[in-house]
Motif scaffolding. Structure first.
Motif, PDB file in Angstrom:
ATOM      1  N   TYR A  83      48.771  48.935  24.929  1.00 25.49           N
ATOM      2  CA  TYR A  83      49.078  50.100  25.726  1.00 25.49           C
ATOM      3  C   TYR A  83      50.716  50.225  25.745  1.00 25.49           C
ATOM      4  O   TYR A  83      50.819  51.524  25.850  1.00 25.49           O
ATOM      5  N   TRP A  84      51.468  49.323  25.584  1.00 25.48           N
ATOM      6  CA  TRP A  84      52.740  49.469  25.552  1.00 25.48           C
ATOM      7  C   TRP A  84      53.249  50.379  24.244  1.00 25.48           C
ATOM      8  O   TRP A  84      54.440  50.821  24.057  1.00 25.48           O
ATOM      9  N   MET A  85      52.315  50.433  23.137  1.00 24.82           N
ATOM     10  CA  MET A  85      52.694  51.629  22.482  1.00 24.82           C
ATOM     11  C   MET A  85      52.796  52.846  22.557  1.00 24.82           C
ATOM     12  O   MET A  85      53.293  53.707  21.880  1.00 24.82           O
ATOM     13  N   LEU A  86      52.484  53.323  23.840  1.00 20.49           N
ATOM     14  CA  LEU A  86      52.647  54.511  24.563  1.00 20.49           C
ATOM     15  C   LEU A  86      54.154  54.757  24.782  1.00 20.49           C
ATOM     16  O   LEU A  86      54.516  55.815  24.899  1.00 20.49           O
ATOM     17  N   SER A 125      53.153  60.688  17.033  1.00 21.80           N
ATOM     18  CA  SER A 125      52.868  59.970  18.354  1.00 21.80           C
ATOM     19  C   SER A 125      51.365  59.505  18.353  1.00 21.80           C
ATOM     20  O   SER A 125      50.921  58.467  18.989  1.00 21.80           O
ATOM     21  N   GLN A 126      50.615  60.009  17.675  1.00 28.97           N
ATOM     22  CA  GLN A 126      48.932  59.570  17.331  1.00 28.97           C
ATOM     23  C   GLN A 126      48.882  58.511  16.755  1.00 28.97           C
ATOM     24  O   GLN A 126      48.121  57.706  16.861  1.00 28.97           O
ATOM     25  N   LEU A 127      50.000  58.437  15.562  1.00 28.88           N
ATOM     26  CA  LEU A 127      49.932  57.157  14.998  1.00 28.88           C
ATOM     27  C   LEU A 127      50.502  56.120  15.689  1.00 28.88           C
ATOM     28  O   LEU A 127      49.835  54.791  15.560  1.00 28.88           O
ATOM     29  N   GLY A 132      48.435  51.740  17.269  1.00 30.11           N
ATOM     30  CA  GLY A 132      48.684  50.658  18.095  1.00 30.11           C
ATOM     31  C   GLY A 132      47.377  50.138  18.781  1.00 30.11           C
ATOM     32  O   GLY A 132      47.098  48.852  18.857  1.00 30.11           O
ATOM     33  N   PHE A 133      46.417  51.037  19.150  1.00 33.11           N
ATOM     34  CA  PHE A 133      45.464  50.486  19.841  1.00 33.11           C
ATOM     35  C   PHE A 133      44.434  49.679  18.861  1.00 33.11           C
ATOM     36  O   PHE A 133      43.890  48.678  19.083  1.00 33.11           O
ATOM     37  N   PHE A 156      42.628  62.934  15.977  1.00 33.65           N
ATOM     38  CA  PHE A 156      43.835  63.922  15.872  1.00 33.65           C
ATOM     39  C   PHE A 156      43.598  65.203  16.306  1.00 33.65           C
ATOM     40  O   PHE A 156      44.431  65.749  16.853  1.00 33.65           O
ATOM     41  N   PRO A 157      42.572  65.907  15.779  1.00 35.78           N
ATOM     42  CA  PRO A 157      42.581  67.361  15.887  1.00 35.78           C
ATOM     43  C   PRO A 157      42.297  67.623  17.651  1.00 35.78           C
ATOM     44  O   PRO A 157      43.128  68.665  17.939  1.00 35.78           O
ATOM     45  N   SER A 158      41.650  67.033  18.243  1.00 39.39           N
ATOM     46  CA  SER A 158      41.684  67.202  19.725  1.00 39.39           C
ATOM     47  C   SER A 158      42.889  66.932  20.239  1.00 39.39           C
ATOM     48  O   SER A 158      43.386  67.699  21.164  1.00 39.39           O
TER      49      SER A 158
END
Length: 190
Positions: A83-86, A125-127, A132-133, A156-158
């Motif tokens: 979660y902390w990868m956020l 950000s998605q990476l 991370g997840f 990623f598209p959504s």
């Protein structure tokens, strides 16, 4: 440049309210609104730029997640040590917003460059968040890059769609406010 604290507080309040509505999925029984988190952090960086605002918006996001999981029974599947990868995921968006404001500005001619910046920041950000997840969350046995790529292609598209949609909405509201009350943006720069 010294910024107007009232303007910053108003922007933060609006972004917080929109995040509360979309991140909690409180309207899911009526309609599903895409999450505004990435767009909110980008807009915050573009308009407010104060580090304390980033920390406060992240704390709000965390509080929303803990509340909907703990009190409203939402699934905790995504709530892992990853979660902390956020933090770097949302930090990427906030820093991209700051960069866009400082280097590109609010000119209409900067819109293509800001859009490219927004798409690139959303991808990075998605990476951080999905990667991370997938790699650090402990939910997938033997995670591999080959296993991650289809997930990236799926989600990623959504994520990009929601980020572009909400950022465009924020830009539209700001443009309308600036036309209706030109002194609003001028006052925010004082």
């Amino acid at each position: 440049m010294v910024r107007n604290s009232r303007f910053d507080l108003a922007v933060f309040g609006i972004l917080a309210l929109v995040m509360l509505v979309t991140r909690t999925h409180s309207l899911s029984n009526v309609m599903h609104l895409p999450d505004t988190s990435l767009a909110s952090f980008f807009a915050l960086g573009f308009l407010v730029r104060r580090g304390i605002a980033f920390a406060a918006l992240f704390a709000l996001a965390y509080a929303i997640d803990v509340t909907v999981i703990g009190w409203f029974g939402q699934s905790d599947f995504c709530f892992t040590p990853a979660y902390w990868m956020l933090v770097p995921a949302y930090g990427t968006m906030w820093l991209a917003g700051r960069f866009g404001a400082e280097k590109l500005g609010e000119r209409a001619s900067a819109l293509p460059a800001i859009t490219v910046l927004l798409v690139a920041a959303t991808f990075v950000s998605q990476l951080f968040s999905s990667g991370g997840f997938y790699f650090l969350g402990g939910r997938f046995e033997d995670p591999t890059l080959a296993g991650f790529m289809p997930r990236l292609g799926r989600y990623f598209p959504s994520t990009l769609y929601a980020t572009l949609l909400w950022t465009a909405a924020a830009a539209g509201v700001l443009a309308l406010l600036s036309m209706a009350r030109p002194q609003l943006r001028a006052d925010s720069r004082k």
